[in-house]
Design a protein around this motif. Structure first.
Motif, PDB file in Angstrom:
ATOM      1  N   GLU A  54       0.829  -1.203   0.000  1.00  0.00           N
ATOM      2  CA  GLU A  54       0.000   0.000   0.000  1.00  0.00           C
ATOM      3  C   GLU A  54       0.862   1.250   0.000  1.00  0.00           C
ATOM      4  OE1 GLU A  54      -2.916   2.538  -0.378  1.00  0.00           O
ATOM      5  OE2 GLU A  54      -3.114   0.359  -0.559  1.00  0.00           O
ATOM      6  N   ALA A  55       1.984   1.208   0.715  1.00  0.00           N
ATOM      7  CA  ALA A  55       2.885   2.359   0.746  1.00  0.00           C
ATOM      8  C   ALA A  55       3.497   2.605  -0.636  1.00  0.00           C
ATOM      9  CB  ALA A  55       3.987   2.133   1.780  1.00  0.00           C
ATOM     10  N   GLN A  56       3.879   1.532  -1.323  1.00  0.00           N
ATOM     11  CA  GLN A  56       4.459   1.683  -2.654  1.00  0.00           C
ATOM     12  C   GLN A  56       3.434   2.218  -3.643  1.00  0.00           C
ATOM     13  OE1 GLN A  56       5.842  -2.349  -3.135  1.00  0.00           O
ATOM     14  NE2 GLN A  56       7.958  -1.815  -2.603  1.00  0.00           N
ATOM     15  N   ARG A  57       2.213   1.693  -3.594  1.00  0.00           N
ATOM     16  CA  ARG A  57       1.176   2.174  -4.510  1.00  0.00           C
ATOM     17  C   ARG A  57       0.855   3.643  -4.248  1.00  0.00           C
ATOM     18  NH1 ARG A  57      -1.250  -3.157  -3.580  1.00  0.00           N
ATOM     19  NH2 ARG A  57      -2.614  -2.228  -1.984  1.00  0.00           N
ATOM     20  N   ALA A  58       0.735   4.010  -2.980  1.00  0.00           N
ATOM     21  CA  ALA A  58       0.391   5.390  -2.647  1.00  0.00           C
ATOM     22  C   ALA A  58       1.495   6.363  -3.038  1.00  0.00           C
ATOM     23  CB  ALA A  58       0.101   5.501  -1.148  1.00  0.00           C
ATOM     24  N   ASP A  59       2.723   5.901  -3.042  1.00  0.00           N
ATOM     25  CA  ASP A  59       3.846   6.768  -3.390  1.00  0.00           C
ATOM     26  C   ASP A  59       4.039   6.890  -4.890  1.00  0.00           C
ATOM     27  OD1 ASP A  59       6.295   8.250  -3.236  1.00  0.00           O
ATOM     28  OD2 ASP A  59       7.402   6.371  -3.448  1.00  0.00           O
ATOM     29  N   LEU A  60       3.914   5.774  -5.621  1.00  0.00           N
ATOM     30  CA  LEU A  60       4.304   5.746  -7.025  1.00  0.00           C
ATOM     31  C   LEU A  60       3.161   5.992  -8.004  1.00  0.00           C
ATOM     32  CD1 LEU A  60       6.668   2.632  -6.844  1.00  0.00           C
ATOM     33  CD2 LEU A  60       7.336   5.047  -6.851  1.00  0.00           C
ATOM     34  N   LEU A  61       2.000   5.389  -7.755  1.00  0.00           N
ATOM     35  CA  LEU A  61       0.927   5.452  -8.750  1.00  0.00           C
ATOM     36  C   LEU A  61       0.397   6.860  -9.004  1.00  0.00           C
ATOM     37  CD1 LEU A  61      -1.037   2.156  -7.982  1.00  0.00           C
ATOM     38  CD2 LEU A  61       0.638   2.615  -9.788  1.00  0.00           C
ATOM     39  N   PRO A  62       0.205   7.701  -7.979  1.00  0.00           N
ATOM     40  CA  PRO A  62      -0.250   9.069  -8.288  1.00  0.00           C
ATOM     41  C   PRO A  62       0.742   9.835  -9.156  1.00  0.00           C
ATOM     42  CG  PRO A  62      -0.646   8.556  -5.984  1.00  0.00           C
ATOM     43  CD  PRO A  62       0.183   7.447  -6.531  1.00  0.00           C
ATOM     44  N   ARG A  63       2.022   9.599  -8.958  1.00  0.00           N
ATOM     45  CA  ARG A  63       3.023  10.285  -9.776  1.00  0.00           C
ATOM     46  C   ARG A  63       3.024   9.757 -11.212  1.00  0.00           C
ATOM     47  NH1 ARG A  63       8.665  10.067  -7.448  1.00  0.00           N
ATOM     48  NH2 ARG A  63       8.066   8.252  -6.203  1.00  0.00           N
ATOM     49  N   ILE A  64       2.778   8.468 -11.363  1.00  0.00           N
ATOM     50  CA  ILE A  64       2.656   7.906 -12.714  1.00  0.00           C
ATOM     51  C   ILE A  64       1.408   8.456 -13.401  1.00  0.00           C
ATOM     52  CG2 ILE A  64       2.074   5.780 -13.950  1.00  0.00           C
ATOM     53  CD1 ILE A  64       4.071   4.316 -12.242  1.00  0.00           C
ATOM     54  N   ALA A  65       0.304   8.517 -12.670  1.00  0.00           N
ATOM     55  CA  ALA A  65      -0.946   9.003 -13.249  1.00  0.00           C
ATOM     56  C   ALA A  65      -0.842  10.445 -13.722  1.00  0.00           C
ATOM     57  CB  ALA A  65      -2.069   8.862 -12.228  1.00  0.00           C
ATOM     58  N   SER A  66      -0.061  11.246 -13.020  1.00  0.00           N
ATOM     59  CA  SER A  66       0.084  12.653 -13.393  1.00  0.00           C
ATOM     60  C   SER A  66       1.100  12.873 -14.508  1.00  0.00           C
ATOM     61  CB  SER A  66       0.502  13.472 -12.166  1.00  0.00           C
ATOM     62  OG  SER A  66       1.817  13.124 -11.757  1.00  0.00           O
ATOM     63  N   GLY A  67       1.867  11.828 -14.841  1.00  0.00           N
ATOM     64  CA  GLY A  67       2.903  11.965 -15.856  1.00  0.00           C
ATOM     65  C   GLY A  67       4.226  12.418 -15.302  1.00  0.00           C
TER      66      GLY A  67
END
Length: 393
Positions: free
Chosen positions: A105-118
């Motif tokens: 959950e920590a990895q998803r919360a850290d990485l996925l929003p940044r990927i989604a924003s480009g």
């Protein structure tokens, strides 16, 4: 199954096609592939910021749009039409689903929003010749021997100094030279207790060397990655099984690649029909000759069949059906046929470096080298479906 597109899906296609028409013409395409990154940063910013493509299939809770594989495949169809060089395939199709499926959950919360924003690009580092096997498209390898088998080759992972260190080399990593995050498949446990795990490596990590390679398809940049005592973080937990996750990802990848190939085939066919309608020979348009009409009609039928297969594969991937390999085989064959006919029917100009026709042919050939070839995609699909097994066995 409702085969009709929703208003939202039609809007995604229309908006993306308009943007790429304005910002990814032939001159812009050639300029982009000649940059060190292999793609134009401004175009990626527009695709991510204006259209949200990297987060199209990510949950809204992580900054994504919350759509399905279908919408992502439709976006890939439009980028395929323009051969738009961007980190979309490497980031949104290959890497992000693994982070979502296996990450803590920590990895998803850290990485996925940044990927989604480009703001964060990622790449999957699997030995190039084994990528199709790792994704379950051309074979099954339940032991992960493609990652090194505990012997020489591939990438090895060892625990040291309270963390993990990676050693080895991976070739043919899509956008691996420019990605800010690498998802690396590595072997650990030695020969007796060998297993494959996925690791996260920052693009600026110590001991990491990345060199862009000369690829057949210049619009699909690749890199060689070397790791020497490189610090890495384990994706998920110690009990995470990476092999099934990679195999499940294969259908999503195949559906998106098939849609991308269909978009490219449709565009090169469109260009060819336009050209033979204008080019005159013996006092009449080349396209008026019956032989030319028959050849283009055959290509049209093949492209339309591939489009239907790609759309169904995208729908099926969201419903856990396994048809992606067959759709990809049909789409790659359609693209190769459309590009070959396009080169020949353009005559002398079709063989020149300055014309776009060869870029579409190289896209088909390059994708077959990485994810195929077509006959192996079909053979594996037949094996999985038990098509050729004797009755009663």
């Amino acid at each position: 199954m409702d085969a009709r597109f929703t208003a939202e899906q039609d809007e995604i296609r229309r908006t993306l096609r308009e943007l790429l028409h304005k910002r990814c013409g032939p001159e812009e395409l050639r300029a982009a592939v000649d940059t060190p990154a292999g793609h134009e940063g401004a175009l990626w910013t527009a695709l991510a910021g204006q259209l949200g493509l990297p987060g199209l299939a990510l949950p809204e809770g992580y900054g994504g749009v919350g759509c399905s594989v279908t919408e992502l495949a439709l976006a890939c169809e439009e980028t395929g039409r323009a051969l738009a060089p961007s980190p979309l395939l490497a980031t949104a199709v290959l890497a992000a689903p693994l982070l979502l499926a296996l990450g803590t959950e920590a990895q998803r919360a850290d990485l996925l929003p940044r990927i989604a924003s480009g703001g964060l690009t990622a790449a999957l580092a699997v030995p190039g010749p084994a990528l199709a096997t790792a994704l379950g498209l051309t074979g099954h390898d339940r032991r992960g021997e493609w990652a090194g088998g505990g012997r020489a080759g591939g990438v090895q992972a060892r625990q040291a100094d309270g963390g993990w260190r990676l050693y080895g080399q991976v070739d043919q990593v899509l956008d691996g030279h420019s990605a800010q995050l690498l998802v690396v498949a590595a072997h650990t446990g030695g020969f007796a207790r060998s297993r494959v795990l996925l690791f996260l490596v920052r693009g600026d990590a110590t001991g990491l060397t990345r060199v862009r390679q000369t690829a057949l398809d210049a619009t699909r940049p690749q890199a060689r990655i070397q790791l020497r005592h490189t610090p890495a973080g384990l994706l998920g937990g110690a009990d995470t099984d990476a092999l099934p996750a990679l195999a499940r990802l294969g259908d999503t990848v195949a559906a998106c690649l098939a849609a991308e190939a269909v978009g490219a085939a449709d565009r090169v066919l469109e260009r060819t029909v336009e050209y033979v309608g204008q080019r005159e020979q013996f006092g009449r348009p080349v396209g008026s000759f019956q032989a030319v009409k028959h050849r283009l009609a055959d290509v049209y039928v093949q492209v339309q069949a591939a489009r239907s297969a790609a759309y169904y594969a995208a729908w099926a991937a969201a419903h856990e059906e396994t048809v992606g390999g067959l759709a990809l085989a049909q789409a790659l064959q359609a693209l190769r046929r459309a590009a070959a006919e396009g080169i020949q029917l353009h005559g002398g100009i079709g063989f020149t470096w300055e014309h776009e026709a060869h870029l579409y042919f190289k896209r088909a050939a390059g994708d077959e080298l990485l994810f195929g070839p077509v006959h192996r995609l079909r053979a594996h699909a037949a094996e999985v479906a038990h098509v050729f097994e004797e009755a009663g066995r």
